[in-house]
Write an enzyme that holds these catalytic residues in place. Structure first.
Site, short mmCIF file in Angstrom:
data_model
loop_
_atom_site.label_atom_id
_atom_site.label_comp_id
_atom_site.label_asym_id
_atom_site.label_seq_id
_atom_site.Cartn_x
_atom_site.Cartn_y
_atom_site.Cartn_z
N ILE A 7 13.47 16.83 -16.78
CA ILE A 7 12.83 16.68 -17.52
C ILE A 7 11.40 17.01 -17.61
O ILE A 7 10.65 17.17 -16.20
CB ILE A 7 12.18 15.98 -18.60
CG1 ILE A 7 13.82 15.32 -18.92
CG2 ILE A 7 10.96 15.33 -19.57
CD1 ILE A 7 13.62 13.17 -19.81
N ASN A 9 7.71 17.07 -18.00
CA ASN A 9 7.25 16.85 -17.64
C ASN A 9 7.01 15.64 -16.82
O ASN A 9 6.37 14.35 -16.94
CB ASN A 9 6.91 16.24 -19.18
CG ASN A 9 7.68 15.21 -19.94
OD1 ASN A 9 8.97 15.95 -19.37
ND2 ASN A 9 6.55 14.53 -20.54
N CYS A 10 8.62 15.25 -16.57
CA CYS A 10 8.65 14.64 -15.44
C CYS A 10 7.62 15.04 -13.76
O CYS A 10 8.03 16.06 -13.62
CB CYS A 10 9.88 13.79 -15.35
SG CYS A 10 10.76 13.00 -13.49
N ASP A 11 6.86 13.61 -13.56
CA ASP A 11 6.42 13.81 -12.12
C ASP A 11 7.27 14.33 -10.70
O ASP A 11 6.93 15.13 -9.91
CB ASP A 11 5.89 12.60 -11.66
CG ASP A 11 4.24 12.57 -13.00
OD1 ASP A 11 4.02 13.61 -13.59
OD2 ASP A 11 3.54 11.15 -12.56
N LYS A 14 8.13 17.62 -11.82
CA LYS A 14 7.36 18.51 -11.33
C LYS A 14 7.29 18.92 -9.87
O LYS A 14 6.72 20.18 -9.49
CB LYS A 14 6.36 18.34 -11.79
CG LYS A 14 5.95 18.06 -13.09
CD LYS A 14 4.97 17.13 -13.59
CE LYS A 14 4.54 18.17 -14.88
NZ LYS A 14 2.82 16.97 -15.19
#
Length: 116
Positions: A7, A9-11, A14
């Protein structure tokens, strides 16, 4: 081809994407929200990743599930059904390289994976 599932926006996703880009590794990103993995894909991943690892029971999505829904995860088929329905239950990211599947990210583990 190398694939990274997750996903945007998952840290952790990223961090994995930054690591891959920073090490000049070409990969294709697959967004779980736009292209949810199929039951067949999840079965394939489970051949190499233990269910306890692939099914993320530590996140908000799991905690928000009703007890009856959580109970479905007692067997593989039920867990796959839950992960197909709630893609946020899948441990992120999933890295696919040379027919091998890896769940999660750490710089050390990626360094080992790509050293081979």
């Amino acid at each position: 081809m190398i694939y990274l599932y997750g996903i945007p926006n998952c840290d952790t996703v990223k961090k994995a994407r930054q690591w891959l880009s920073g090490n000049h590794i070409d990969y294709e990103f697959v967004d779980f929200k736009k292209n949810a993995p199929t039951a067949e894909q999840l079965n394939e991943w489970l051949a190499q990743i233990p269910l306890d690892t692939l099914l993320n029971k530590r996140g908000t999505t799991w905690r928000k599930l009703e007890v009856a829904a959580q109970a479905q995860a007692a067997d593989t088929a039920g867990a796959i059904n839950l992960m197909c329905t709630h893609t946020s239950l899948i441990k992120r990211p999933i890295l696919v390289k040379d027919g091998r599947f890896y769940a999660g990210f750490s710089a050390d583990s990626y360094a080992e994976i790509f050293a081979a």
